[in-house]
Design an enzyme around this catalytic site. Sequence first.
Site, PDB file in Angstrom:
ATOM      1  N   LYS A   1       4.783 -20.800   2.433  1.00  0.00           N
ATOM      2  CA  LYS A   1       5.040 -19.504   3.044  1.00  0.00           C
ATOM      3  C   LYS A   1       4.287 -18.389   2.344  1.00  0.00           C
ATOM      4  O   LYS A   1       3.902 -17.392   2.949  1.00  0.00           O
ATOM      5  CB  LYS A   1       6.542 -19.206   2.983  1.00  0.00           C
ATOM      6  CG  LYS A   1       7.189 -19.325   4.309  1.00  0.00           C
ATOM      7  CD  LYS A   1       8.663 -19.037   4.295  1.00  0.00           C
ATOM      8  CE  LYS A   1       9.156 -18.382   3.034  1.00  0.00           C
ATOM      9  NZ  LYS A   1      10.596 -18.244   2.986  1.00  0.00           N
TER      10      LYS A   1
ATOM     11  N   LYS B   1       5.216 -19.493 -13.860  1.00  0.00           N
ATOM     12  CA  LYS B   1       5.956 -18.377 -13.275  1.00  0.00           C
ATOM     13  C   LYS B   1       5.874 -17.139 -14.158  1.00  0.00           C
ATOM     14  O   LYS B   1       5.800 -16.015 -13.656  1.00  0.00           O
ATOM     15  CB  LYS B   1       7.423 -18.760 -13.044  1.00  0.00           C
ATOM     16  CG  LYS B   1       7.610 -19.691 -11.859  1.00  0.00           C
ATOM     17  CD  LYS B   1       9.077 -19.868 -11.529  1.00  0.00           C
ATOM     18  CE  LYS B   1       9.271 -20.771 -10.322  1.00  0.00           C
ATOM     19  NZ  LYS B   1      10.680 -21.050 -10.059  1.00  0.00           N
TER      20      LYS B   1
ATOM     21  N   LYS C   1      -1.615 -26.847   0.318  1.00  0.00           N
ATOM     22  CA  LYS C   1      -0.314 -27.294   0.816  1.00  0.00           C
ATOM     23  C   LYS C   1       0.325 -26.212   1.697  1.00  0.00           C
ATOM     24  O   LYS C   1       0.169 -25.025   1.402  1.00  0.00           O
ATOM     25  CB  LYS C   1       0.612 -27.553  -0.380  1.00  0.00           C
ATOM     26  CG  LYS C   1       1.173 -28.955  -0.405  1.00  0.00           C
ATOM     27  CD  LYS C   1       1.917 -29.236  -1.689  1.00  0.00           C
ATOM     28  CE  LYS C   1       3.308 -28.668  -1.705  1.00  0.00           C
ATOM     29  NZ  LYS C   1       4.096 -29.114  -2.844  1.00  0.00           N
TER      30      LYS C   1
END
Length: 345
Positions: free
Chosen positions: A202, A113, A199
Amino acid sequence: MNRKKEQILSCIQPTGEMHLGNFLGAIQNWVKLQNEYHCYYGVVDYHAMTMPLESNMLRQNINRMLIDLMACGIQPENLFLQSQIPEHTELGWILGCITPFGELSRQTQFKDKSQHLEEIKGQSITCGLFTYPVLQAADILIYHANQVPVGKDQEQHLELARNIAERFNKLFKCDYFALPECLFTEIPKVMSLADPIKKMSKSLGAKHYIGLFEEEGIIRTKVKTAVSSAGGNSGKISPGVENLLGLLHTLGSPSVYDELLNEELSGRLRYERLKEAVSDTLVEFTSRLRNKRESLMENEVESIERVYDSSQVIRQVAKQTLAEVRDIVGLSVMRQTKTNFMGIK
Ligand code: TRP
């Protein structure tokens, strides 16, 4: 209700619209576990603050997630909103004080991240992102949860939570915290419609996922345009077709699945027909969820207030843990005046 003694806990970040992959990969399992175990399910809004955010968006996402979870069948009495239970952050602070910096630096999710943030100009990597897993450990330990249904991506965070619990127990010579374990279950792999080797997610874009509460027409269009043949003549089922057959297998009628699989294996399957069957299945399945969601939305404020109420009930457990923890670590005067909660001299 005859409940097994395990305490189940899991949490989800309020990220907005839920998709089929989220549901089949996690929430469906949460719903089932409620019948057998004592379950705590949290919407972790404090965790959502660890990435760039905007206040209106956060508020919307929180409310949406609470409603969506109830529409999926999570009982409101098992559901809490993390920021309504400030003891999570208080325990997080205490646990942070026994967590080695080095161990946090090795968390791969933090590395991923923070690298992502570095790539977006002007975004700083915050302390909150760094200590995220400590708050997660507090979420779990505060309810003495021993089974945590999560995906493989959370394995390292769970290991950290276990290490923190062990360190606490050792440091304060008590057998206080239960050591939480991941509860992995066999889950169907749901891939992106437009790029079926990835996978369903969104962040890939609208054509890659099916929203759990999406309109019929949109679902049909997305399935119609899904990638269905990319396998060449290798004789293998292509990833796109495999994904569509997988959805049929998970949500549709077994006889239709068997029939279409046999056709595929003998090279006779028309993909149009497969897509139609998948669309019908998805539309039927999601319409039930959509109806439930609509009825909750008729009285949105009241629906959401149910979770605020249940958070207050669940908070009592967290308060008790905090009182005991404060006592164990030497923060309260209780230890001198009363027998310690845990009977430690
Ligand atoms: N980190 C988890 C995720 O991103 C969310 C989470 C926060 C969580 N606290 C938790 C999961 C406690 C399980 C238990 O999916």
